[in-house]
Design a protein around this motif. Structure first.
Motif, mmCIF file in Angstrom:
data_model
loop_
_atom_site.group_PDB
_atom_site.id
_atom_site.type_symbol
_atom_site.label_atom_id
_atom_site.label_comp_id
_atom_site.label_asym_id
_atom_site.label_seq_id
_atom_site.Cartn_x
_atom_site.Cartn_y
_atom_site.Cartn_z
ATOM 1 N N PHE A 38 0.858 -1.492 0.238
ATOM 2 C CA PHE A 38 0.281 0.329 0.508
ATOM 3 C C PHE A 38 0.372 1.012 -0.480
ATOM 4 O O PHE A 38 0.452 2.311 0.438
ATOM 5 C CB PHE A 38 -0.829 0.016 1.444
ATOM 6 C CG PHE A 38 -2.012 -0.954 0.943
ATOM 7 C CD1 PHE A 38 -2.540 -1.872 0.306
ATOM 8 C CD2 PHE A 38 -2.105 -2.181 2.213
ATOM 9 C CE1 PHE A 38 -4.530 -2.181 0.084
ATOM 10 C CE2 PHE A 38 -2.773 -3.369 2.008
ATOM 11 C CZ PHE A 38 -4.124 -2.686 1.171
ATOM 12 N N ARG A 104 -10.067 2.429 -0.818
ATOM 13 C CA ARG A 104 -8.820 1.907 -1.241
ATOM 14 C C ARG A 104 -9.232 1.231 -2.406
ATOM 15 O O ARG A 104 -11.153 0.922 -2.614
ATOM 16 C CB ARG A 104 -7.814 1.016 -1.307
ATOM 17 C CG ARG A 104 -8.480 -0.199 0.097
ATOM 18 C CD ARG A 104 -7.553 -1.137 0.759
ATOM 19 N NE ARG A 104 -8.681 -2.425 1.888
ATOM 20 C CZ ARG A 104 -7.626 -2.930 2.399
ATOM 21 N NH1 ARG A 104 -6.461 -2.536 2.384
ATOM 22 N NH2 ARG A 104 -8.765 -3.717 3.037
ATOM 23 N N ASN A 239 -2.799 -12.558 -3.066
ATOM 24 C CA ASN A 239 -3.225 -12.698 -1.973
ATOM 25 C C ASN A 239 -4.756 -12.463 -2.130
ATOM 26 O O ASN A 239 -5.701 -12.230 -1.904
ATOM 27 C CB ASN A 239 -2.711 -11.738 -0.893
ATOM 28 C CG ASN A 239 -3.421 -10.260 -0.565
ATOM 29 O OD1 ASN A 239 -3.015 -10.282 -1.872
ATOM 30 N ND2 ASN A 239 -3.677 -9.617 0.163
ATOM 31 N N ASP A 263 -5.171 -14.557 2.581
ATOM 32 C CA ASP A 263 -6.064 -14.046 4.231
ATOM 33 C C ASP A 263 -7.115 -14.792 4.916
ATOM 34 O O ASP A 263 -7.909 -14.946 4.552
ATOM 35 C CB ASP A 263 -5.914 -12.528 3.501
ATOM 36 C CG ASP A 263 -5.189 -12.045 2.589
ATOM 37 O OD1 ASP A 263 -3.812 -12.585 2.325
ATOM 38 O OD2 ASP A 263 -5.719 -10.959 1.936
ATOM 39 N N TRP A 270 -15.984 -7.749 11.880
ATOM 40 C CA TRP A 270 -17.913 -9.050 10.622
ATOM 41 C C TRP A 270 -18.283 -9.896 11.179
ATOM 42 O O TRP A 270 -19.188 -10.276 10.485
ATOM 43 C CB TRP A 270 -17.158 -8.885 9.248
ATOM 44 C CG TRP A 270 -15.793 -7.426 8.843
ATOM 45 C CD1 TRP A 270 -17.203 -6.256 8.774
ATOM 46 C CD2 TRP A 270 -15.253 -7.278 8.226
ATOM 47 N NE1 TRP A 270 -16.521 -5.207 8.363
ATOM 48 C CE2 TRP A 270 -15.605 -5.665 8.002
ATOM 49 C CE3 TRP A 270 -13.795 -7.785 8.269
ATOM 50 C CZ2 TRP A 270 -14.489 -5.178 7.675
ATOM 51 C CZ3 TRP A 270 -12.977 -6.983 8.094
ATOM 52 C CH2 TRP A 270 -13.222 -5.594 7.792
ATOM 53 N N PHE A 342 -0.813 -10.650 9.696
ATOM 54 C CA PHE A 342 -0.761 -9.754 9.369
ATOM 55 C C PHE A 342 -1.553 -8.829 11.040
ATOM 56 O O PHE A 342 -2.199 -9.624 11.577
ATOM 57 C CB PHE A 342 -1.696 -9.785 8.808
ATOM 58 C CG PHE A 342 -2.487 -8.308 8.012
ATOM 59 C CD1 PHE A 342 -2.316 -7.464 6.738
ATOM 60 C CD2 PHE A 342 -3.451 -6.997 8.624
ATOM 61 C CE1 PHE A 342 -2.961 -6.270 7.133
ATOM 62 C CE2 PHE A 342 -3.697 -6.006 9.062
ATOM 63 C CZ PHE A 342 -3.418 -4.910 7.594
ATOM 64 N N TRP A 355 -6.909 -2.833 13.467
ATOM 65 C CA TRP A 355 -6.533 -2.989 13.476
ATOM 66 C C TRP A 355 -5.712 -4.464 13.788
ATOM 67 O O TRP A 355 -4.129 -4.228 13.209
ATOM 68 C CB TRP A 355 -6.804 -4.041 11.938
ATOM 69 C CG TRP A 355 -7.078 -5.869 11.727
ATOM 70 C CD1 TRP A 355 -6.093 -6.396 11.141
ATOM 71 C CD2 TRP A 355 -8.581 -5.734 10.775
ATOM 72 N NE1 TRP A 355 -6.675 -7.510 11.690
ATOM 73 C CE2 TRP A 355 -8.254 -7.253 10.630
ATOM 74 C CE3 TRP A 355 -9.482 -4.877 10.713
ATOM 75 C CZ2 TRP A 355 -9.581 -8.115 10.043
ATOM 76 C CZ3 TRP A 355 -10.734 -5.767 9.737
ATOM 77 C CH2 TRP A 355 -10.669 -7.542 10.206
HETATM 78 C C1 GLA Z 1 -6.966 -7.607 4.638
HETATM 79 C C2 GLA Z 1 -6.551 -6.978 3.664
HETATM 80 C C3 GLA Z 1 -5.364 -6.226 4.820
HETATM 81 C C4 GLA Z 1 -6.235 -5.648 5.986
HETATM 82 C C5 GLA Z 1 -6.773 -6.732 6.161
HETATM 83 C C6 GLA Z 1 -7.608 -6.378 7.314
HETATM 84 O O1 GLA Z 1 -7.270 -8.633 3.908
HETATM 85 O O2 GLA Z 1 -5.641 -7.428 2.286
HETATM 86 O O3 GLA Z 1 -4.692 -4.998 3.807
HETATM 87 O O4 GLA Z 1 -6.809 -4.724 5.589
HETATM 88 O O5 GLA Z 1 -8.092 -7.468 5.480
HETATM 89 O O6 GLA Z 1 -8.856 -5.604 7.153
#
Ligand code: GLA
Ligand code: ZN
Length: 683
Positions: A38, A104, A239, A263, A270, A342, A355
């Protein structure tokens, strides 16, 4: 080497912090990070002015700590200067509204200017990093998705249709445009199925879904081609979003890549339930493994593995102690060859400031860091042993994106959703500790004993023939209601349902009842004794006489006529009381079960042992509910992953002696206790 690491956003933090992060990552056992997906506005702050210095410095620091990188191409989130050039690059949603700047994924994948700029940034990055020793490969964009309905797409759709159909006459015939006088005389007359156009022609709408999917496949290919040309030694992936995402034909999207990554968020804001249904991530993993490769699929990477509570506006239930490690081992058990969490540190700003990553905002190592570090230490010992092992399931479930889209267009019954139905059937089988592939209907089926195809809605003559061949050779095929209803153009077949599969089923649908919400129609079930050796436990035998909560049909009742199939269940109520609901047909050396309803889930739970026994499929190991078992193979030896998804210790009885690789290779046999959220890897 087993790839273990984290998604890292150094551009969010002061440069002085980078060496501290790198040291802590190395101490956790990380050897890979994903970077820059990003970071477009930092990589190209102004048009044509590229700045790679900062990324070079990050890579140098990481590399000093033995960490290599997957670089993201940053096209999922364009900088404002780019989007200010032409508002036509913003995607138009199904409701006809154009997306505006601020989140985005706002771009149209068909817009020529957006494509040009994407190719420029990717080319610049690829040229700069082609020979860089710390770069392992690329993730293209981020989580492709979202259909666009803009004028550029409308034009591209016309071109796409002109390629697909030899003439407008063919298209008019295929879509049945005579209905409501929609006969098209010119390609430019064809609309996109925006909501303002009302409920669309199903043929047009399905083709539009296919076109949108192809648009992303084509957009991805532009980037793949650049990377292949510039960086031939690098791996290229994307991904994906698991089973749950359904707007892209993932089999096609996976085709041009080296491997699939995805992912995995078992618990997010949610879906804020307190409990995680372990079959949900399992289905995601199996679906992703099945996107490439033959039987058993191709092992995949997890590019984003949950490492903290998720949160945009809400903060999700945090992973309980042990769950981060448990979910990561579950991923490995299902074929992950890399775990990348993540994210490293929770952002202080931006939409995702809640997050959570491995570290909280304050960056002090806490319980989540300790847990991933424990796993990092373990992987140093067992990573090599896991590497190269693969899954070898005897059961496959067929999932079909055309079916998913056809049901998006026409849901059939408000109580039905294809993904939920699929998941319920999957969950029932998964709970019996059998490995499963989730594959496209056109996949090679020859290695499976049992193939389950829930609501296989669209059937081509080629698919029907393939399934006939599978069963004739001795396979067991399970179908549920709403199978064989449509042809590939999304028109209803002109024969008894299940259409081209009726011969296989040895039964046909004479009439059907789409049930109102909450309605249940009783079933009388008499499962035939199996001629194959029955190796069910006593409890499972008892389940064959279906428990009463499962002795009913919900959502849909196909009223069947047997054309030679054995009747396994009959309705006990309604105007069709006494008529067949479930049938079992012998066909060649194999058998076909037709389940003429879509629920309840308890019905599939109750039928699962019988279906598995029909296919001669044995559970890998018998364990208490909430414990999952999965197996990875190499040659004749296997690794048995035993995963306790419950919050209590569980007693497991092992049929023979094993070594527990996670417990210094200790010998285990007979009764063993698996702690709450504990994991064993048995060899
Ligand atoms: C997705 C996106 C990440 C991030 C996560 C958490 O999987 O790829 O960039 O936004 O969700 O929201
Ligand atoms: Zn568009």
């Amino acid at each position: 080497m087993f790839h273990y690491g984290v998604d890292y956003y150094p551009e969010h933090w002061p440069e002085e912090r980078w060496p501290v992060d790198a040291r802590m990552m190395a101490e956790a056992g990380f050897n890979v990070v994903r970077l820059a997906e990003f970071a477009w506005s930092k990589l190209e702050p102004e048009e044509g002015h590229f700045d790679f210095d900062w990324l070079d410095r990050v890579l140098a620091i990481l590399s000093d700590h033995g960490i290599r990188a997957i670089l993201g191409t940053p096209t999922a989130s364009p900088p404002p200067w780019l989007m200010a050039k032409d508002s036509g690059m913003f995607r138009v949603r199904e409701d006809g509204q154009r997306v505006t700047y601020g989140n985005r994924r706002e771009y149209c994948p068909n817009h020529p200017l957006y494509r040009d700029h994407s190719c420029r940034i990717v080319t610049a990055m690829a040229e700069h990093y082609a020979g860089h020793p710390a770069v392992l490969g690329w993730q293209i964009d981020n989580e492709f998705g979202d259909r666009c309905y803009c004028p550029v797409c409308r034009q591209a759709f016309g071109d796409w249709l002109a390629q697909r159909y030899a003439s407008l006459d063919d298209l008019n015939l295929a879509w049945g445009t005579i209905f409501w006088s929609h006969v098209y005389n010119d390609w430019v007359e064809i609309p996109t199925p925006v909501q303002t156009g009302g409920a669309p022609n199903p043929g047009l709408a399905l083709d539009y879904a296919r076109f949108c999917s192809d648009s992303y496949v084509e957009y991805q290919k532009l980037q793949v081609d650049i990377l292949r040309r510039q960086c031939p030694g690098h791996l290229v992936t994307h991904n994906f979003m698991g089973f749950r995402y359904d707007q892209i034909e993932y089999y096609n999207l996976a085709r041009d890549l080296d491997l699939v990554a995805w992912d995995n968020y078992p618990r997010t804001q949610w879906g804020m339930g307190a409990d995680v249904d372990a079959s949900a991530p399992a289905l995601g993993h199996d679906t992703m493994r099945g996107l490439r490769g033959g039987p058993g699929g191709q092992n995949f990477w997890v590019m984003e593995e949950q490492s903290g509570p998720g949160g945009w506006q809400m903060v999700s239930v945090p992973p309980r102690p042990g769950e981060i490690r448990l979910w990561a081992y579950q991923a490995i058990a299902h074929g992950a060859d890399a775990i990348i969490y993540f994210r490293w540190r929770t952002a202080r700003f931006g939409t995702e400031q809640y997050w959570h990553g491995i570290l909280d905002h304050h960056a002090q190592p806490g319980r989540r860091y300790a847990e991933v570090k424990q796993m990092g230490d373990e992987l140093k010992h067992i990573g090599e042993i896991i590497q190269g092992t693969r899954l070898r399931p005897a059961v496959a479930m067929l999932q079909d994106y055309d079916a998913r889209w056809a049901f998006q267009i026409q849901g059939n019954n408000p109580g039905f959703a294809y993904p939920r139905h699929f998941q319920e059937v999957y969950r029932a089988l998964h709970a019996r500790q059998v490995g499963m592939d989730v594959v496209s209907p056109m996949h090679d089926l020859s290695s499976y004993r049992l193939v389950v195809a829930p609501a296989l809605h669209l059937v081509s003559p080629a698919l029907a023939e393939k399934l006939e061949h599978f069963v004739a050779q001795g396979g067991v095929l399970v179908l549920t209601a709403r199978s064989g209803v449509k042809d590939p153009a999304n028109n209803v077949v002109n024969q008894y349902l299940p259409g081209l599969l009726a011969g296989l089923a040895g039964a046909h649908v004479e009439d059907y009842d789409s049930l109102p919400e909450g309605a249940r129609v009783g079933l009388e079930v008499e499962l035939p004794t199996l001629d194959r050796a029955l190796t069910l436990t006593f409890g499972e035998q008892a389940a064959l006489n279906l428990p009463c909560e499962s002795r009913c049909a919900t959502t849909w009742c196909d009223i069947l006529v047997s054309d030679g199939a054995q009747v396994v269940a009959r309705y006990s109520e309604e105007y069709y009381a006494g008529r067949p609901a479930i049938t079992l047909n012998s066909y060649g050396k194999g058998q076909v079960v037709y389940i003429g309803t879509l629920g309840p889930a308890a019905l599939f739970d109750a039928l699962a042992p019988w279906l598995l026994a029909l296919g001669g499929v044995q559970p890998v190991l018998r364990v208490p509910a909430g414990v999952e078992v999965a197996e990875r193979w190499q040659g004749e030896s296997s690794l048995l992953f035993v995963l306790n998804h419950t919050g209590q210790a569980q007693e497991i009885t092992l049929p023979r002696a094993y070594r527990d690789l996670l417990d210094t290779g200790k010998a285990v046999d007979g009764q063993v206790t698996l702690p709450a959220r504990g994991v064993m890897i048995l060899a």
